[in-house]
Write an enzyme that holds these catalytic residues in place. Structure first.
Site, short mmCIF file in Angstrom:
data_model
loop_
_atom_site.label_atom_id
_atom_site.label_comp_id
_atom_site.label_asym_id
_atom_site.label_seq_id
_atom_site.Cartn_x
_atom_site.Cartn_y
_atom_site.Cartn_z
NE ARG A 197 -0.19 -32.73 -12.85
CZ ARG A 197 0.96 -32.39 -12.28
NH1 ARG A 197 0.99 -31.38 -11.43
NH2 ARG A 197 2.08 -33.07 -12.52
CG PHE B 129 -2.26 -21.53 -4.59
CD1 PHE B 129 -1.63 -20.35 -4.23
CD2 PHE B 129 -3.24 -22.02 -3.74
CE1 PHE B 129 -1.96 -19.68 -3.06
CE2 PHE B 129 -3.58 -21.37 -2.57
CZ PHE B 129 -2.94 -20.19 -2.22
CG ASP C 269 -0.50 -18.86 -10.11
OD1 ASP C 269 -0.39 -19.99 -9.60
OD2 ASP C 269 0.43 -18.02 -10.13
CG ASP D 143 -0.92 -27.93 -5.35
OD1 ASP D 143 -0.36 -28.29 -4.29
OD2 ASP D 143 -0.40 -28.08 -6.48
CB CYS E 136 4.19 -29.10 -0.70
SG CYS E 136 4.37 -27.31 -0.80
#
Length: 398
Positions: A214, A230, A252, A302, A342
């Site tokens: 970030r 996202f 989102d 992300d 991730c």
């Protein structure tokens, strides 16, 4: 003290334990007593009865034993667990000193406590237990946390699907102290307040692992048009606005998350006129923007974990390639794509290959000008590479 029960491994299945990797899968086990209880401490030996490790038993999980001690003189008991909790907390002081109110105190295998996550948000500690072994030591964990942080309330978010694989029920609620507010704000690097929903948010309420990324987004955002995909509660967007973004679209599927993102903008006294909050499917929105010929200076991808298991790794790779193809097509020449995975099963080399293939499909030339990863409070265990799960690329489009 009861005698420790023994688990014998099949011949040749002890190599990972010699490397001190903590996971022992069910197929590696030759013999184990039927009366071993959920979460009970066991002794792992090879076929010649040579000591390998002490671990905690999960009779219903594919990861049947999680090893915690590779020293025959160090038993897995309340003293060891309490000591590990305190050791983990001591490693986080530098992250607090950087100006962070939201910090991961315990990071499962990274802190030699497999199946335990503890995050600190201001005066709240949030625990998440996902293994039988840590469930068995819950009282020890809670008591130790209270000893170190006597003024903090403790809230439990043991409501992950992984508990079901262990034969455990999902559970959440106040363990000690007071109920948290619906939204908290934690200071990040002393500059930006990020909204946190402890009771109903993703994970324990926020994505602390993306702190460094970030900050990176903020450094690239001056005068930029930004697409934040996202976006969840808008952490990337807040840093982009703080960095001087001209405009930002937070996208989102969760209206609840987008509302939290809006409150974050107001709480940080940032200009809401530079923001859009779009409740849309990200894949569909990316395709819409590509069809319209829209371009951005900075695109952030992300996504949630696509690869939950080895069985769906190929499908996950296709998903990552598709979303990066679309993302790259939306970046102006000279602009940046910050893209992440991730999924622990997708290692950095594989992720770079996926993004490279996506660039070919998009007919875009890109250069990697930076790599990104989870922040230091999400500790990586040397013998357990799966703990290095978050990887990112900063790509400039040529």
């Amino acid at each position: 003290m009861d005698k420790i029960k023994t688990v014998i491994l099949n011949e040749g299945r002890d190599k990972s334990l010699h490397r001190q990797h903590p996971w022992v899968f069910s197929k590696a086990i030759k013999e184990a007593s039927d009366d071993i209880k959920m979460g009970e401490s066991v002794k792992l030996v090879d076929v010649n009865n040579n000591f390998l490790a002490y671990g905690l038993y999960s009779p219903k999980s594919q990861i049947r034993v999680r090893a915690l001690s590779f020293d025959e003189n160090v038993l897995v008991d309340e003293n060891l667990i309490a000591s590990r909790v305190k050791d983990a907390i001591s490693l986080r002081q530098r992250v607090f000193e950087r100006g962070n109110d939201g910090v991961r105190l315990i990071s499962s295998e990274g802190d030699l406590l497999p199946g335990l996550i503890v995050d600190k948000y201001n005066e709240y500690l949030v625990i998440s237990i996902s293994s039988c072994g840590m469930e068995r030591f819950k009282d020890t964990i809670v008591n130790t946390l209270h000893e170190v942080y006597p003024d903090c309330s403790i809230y439990e978010r043991s409501d992950t699907k992984s508990r079901l694989k262990e034969g455990l029920k999902e559970r959440k609620g106040v363990v000690l102290g007071k109920e948290p507010e619906d939204t908290l704000y934690v200071k990040e690097e002393g500059q930006v307040f990020v909204p946190v929903d402890i009771k109903n948010g993703h994970k324990t309420g926020a994505y602390l692992d993306q702190r460094l990324s970030r900050i990176k987004a903020g450094s690239l955002a001056k005068g930029a048009s930004v697409l934040n995909c996202f976006s969840y509660t808008g952490g990337f967007g807040l840093w982009a606005l703080k960095g001087g973004a001209k405009s930002i679209e937070n996208v989102d599927v969760s209206e609840h998350a987008l509302q939290a993102a809006k409150t974050g903008v107001a709480f940080n006294h940032l200009d809401p006129g530079r923001c859009k909050f779009l409740k849309k499917d990200v894949f569909a929105y990316l395709r819409e923007q590509v069809e319209k010929g829209v371009k951005y200076d900075l695109v952030i991808l992300d996504p949630p974990k696509f690869a939950e298991s080895a069985a769906n790794l190929k499908k996950a790779c296709r998903g990552y390639q598709d979303i990066n193809r679309l993302g790259l097509m939306l970046v102006k020449k000279g602009g940046h794509l910050l893209t992440f995975s991730c999924s622990g099963l997708v290692d950095p080399a594989l992720f770079q290959k996926i993004v490279a293939d996506a660039a070919l499909d998009a007919k875009v030339s890109g250069r990697v000008v930076g790599t990104l990863r989870q922040d230091e409070d999400h500790i990586v265990s040397l013998p357990c590479p799966e703990t290095f799960y978050l990887k990112g690329l900063d790509i400039i489009v040529m």
